[in-house]
Scaffold this active site. Structure first.
Site, PDB file in Angstrom:
ATOM      1  CG  ASN A   1       0.269  -5.888   1.697  1.00  0.00           C
ATOM      2  OD1 ASN A   1      -0.325  -5.234   0.834  1.00  0.00           O
ATOM      3  ND2 ASN A   1       0.095  -7.180   1.835  1.00  0.00           N
TER       4      ASN A   1
ATOM      5  CG  ASP B   1      -2.027  -1.049   0.994  1.00  0.00           C
ATOM      6  OD1 ASP B   1      -1.781  -2.227   1.302  1.00  0.00           O
ATOM      7  OD2 ASP B   1      -3.090  -0.701   0.436  1.00  0.00           O
TER       8      ASP B   1
HETATM    9  O1  MRU Z   1      -7.750  -2.732   2.882  1.00  0.00           O
HETATM   10  P1  MRU Z   1      -7.484  -3.144   1.451  1.00  0.00           P
HETATM   11  O2  MRU Z   1      -8.293  -4.316   1.022  1.00  0.00           O
HETATM   12  O3  MRU Z   1      -7.571  -1.967   0.500  1.00  0.00           O
HETATM   13  O4  MRU Z   1      -5.952  -3.615   1.470  1.00  0.00           O
HETATM   14  C1  MRU Z   1      -5.370  -3.998   0.265  1.00  0.00           C
HETATM   15  C2  MRU Z   1      -4.008  -4.548   0.423  1.00  0.00           C
HETATM   16  O5  MRU Z   1      -3.445  -4.584   1.499  1.00  0.00           O
HETATM   17  C3  MRU Z   1      -3.320  -4.981  -0.834  1.00  0.00           C
HETATM   18  O6  MRU Z   1      -2.454  -6.053  -0.586  1.00  0.00           O
HETATM   19  C4  MRU Z   1      -2.495  -3.805  -1.396  1.00  0.00           C
HETATM   20  O7  MRU Z   1      -3.311  -2.677  -1.545  1.00  0.00           O
HETATM   21  C5  MRU Z   1      -1.884  -4.136  -2.697  1.00  0.00           C
HETATM   22  S1  MRU Z   1      -3.105  -4.256  -3.988  1.00  0.00           S
HETATM   23  C6  MRU Z   1      -2.308  -4.644  -5.431  1.00  0.00           C
END
Ligand code: MRU
Length: 341
Positions: free
Chosen positions: A244, A234
């Site tokens: 992440n 992220d």
């Molecule tokens: O809370 P989320 O579902 O938005 O979290 C997403 C993640 O942690 C993903 O692993 C990250 O954004 C990478 S997406 C290619």
């Protein structure tokens, strides 16, 4: 391939069209978001989610605000405030604010906001395909094996991006080369992105996989059941520390102990060189009800408090490689991992 996010124009005007990820895989429902309020709400309740998809949401959000502002005769200050709400709707994935600011800069310069948002989406797909090739090459070279067993966490496929996927894209690339035997998918509590979304995408792509509880991850690695771990990100700080989904760091710790590669896969749009290290990354804390209840049913005694950090930060020295569209950097050997964009 499923599209997590699109721009449409119909009789009702312009809209950001998303597939509602809160009800997948039981229902495939598209939502047409026609106002900034609707888009911000969709982002905050994870109807659209995943860092690169949020980058596109930020970009399309500016185009949407511009249209709504023209329709409702907003002042320049009202338009700025609406764009700010989109940019800051969630704090951890840098792509959201990055996408919104990039498109807003074009808008302020009198350019075409929608065209710029579409460019972000197109660039994301190209980056994902490129980083997947680099990632697959690196894993095959690092392990010296011709078929690999993987573990992954959360959802990083087409649903989390504009197309193809990041960590998921690496898995898909290996599968297409005939080099992927099995994927262990962490369920990803509390919102089950692994169980609900990654396994749905893997099934559609015909990739062999099993879903396991998050608590099984380190044991699966230490028992030698997988050859590598791959996750998305992220936000990646300049030194390579990577945020992440909560639970990711357990895979990194176990992978280091087991001596298997731990790969972080993300486009350059997820790298934030303004932050020297991961302790500066803001970690979103979500409502305790997501932890304390399952499917709307309370699981704990009345009055029990929950703790619900949505992300963790894996220190760069636990990361074997970070793969972007530019190739692989090995933050354990390269300091800082990302000196400049
Ligand atoms: O809370 P989320 O579902 O938005 O979290 C997403 C993640 O942690 C993903 O692993 C990250 O954004 C990478 S997406 C290619």
């Amino acid at each position: 391939m499923v599209h997590a996010i699109d721009w449409i124009e119909d009789d009702g005007g312009a809209a950001v069209r998303i597939i509602d990820q809160t009800v997948l895989p039981q229902e495939e429902v598209h939502l047409d978001l026609r106002t900034v309020d609707a888009l911000v709400d969709a982002i905050q309740r994870l109807a659209v989610r995943g860092a690169p998809a949020l980058g596109a949401a930020g970009g399309f959000g500016v185009a949407l605000a511009e249209r709504q502002g023209a329709r409702e005769d907003w002042s320049p200050a009202e338009l700025d405030a609406a764009i700010e709400r989109v940019a800051l709707a969630r704090p951890t994935a840098v792509n959201l604010e990055w996408g919104a600011r990039r498109v807003d800069a074009v808008r302020r310069a009198g350019g075409d906001a929608l065209a710029e948002a579409r460019t972000i989406a197109a660039e994301d797909e190209a980056a994902n395909r490129e980083l997947s090739r680099h990632g697959a090459d690196w894993l095959l070279a690092r392990t010296g094996k011709s078929t690999l067993r993987a573990i992954t966490h959360c959802n990083t496929g087409a649903l989390a991006t504009t197309a193809w996927g990041t960590a998921y894209g690496v898995l898909k690339e290996l599968h297409q080369r005939g080099a992927l035997e099995l994927v262990y998918v962490d369920e990803t509590r509390p919102l089950l992105q692994g169980t609900r979304l990654t396994s749905w995408e893997l099934a559609q792509d015909g990739i062999p996989h099993v879903v396991q509880v998050d608590g099984a991850a380190s044991s699966t690695i230490l028992r030698g059941l997988v050859d590598f771990a791959v996750i998305g990100a992220d936000r990646i700080a300049a030194n390579g520390d990577s945020a992440n989904k909560i639970g990711s760091v357990a895979l990194a710790l176990a992978a280091q102990r087991a001596g298997i590669p731990f790969l972080v896969a993300a486009p350059m749009s997820t790298v934030d060189v303004t932050l020297a290290s991961g302790d500066l990354i803001e970690i979103e804390e979500r409502d305790e009800s997501e932890v304390l209840a399952v499917g709307g049913t309370a699981m704990s005694a009345p009055g029990v408090r929950g703790f619900n950090p949505a992300f963790d930060v894996t220190p760069h020295d636990l990361i074997g490689g970070i793969v972007t569209e530019r190739g692989v950097v090995e933050p354990t050997r390269t300091q800082p991992a990302f000196p400049s964009h």
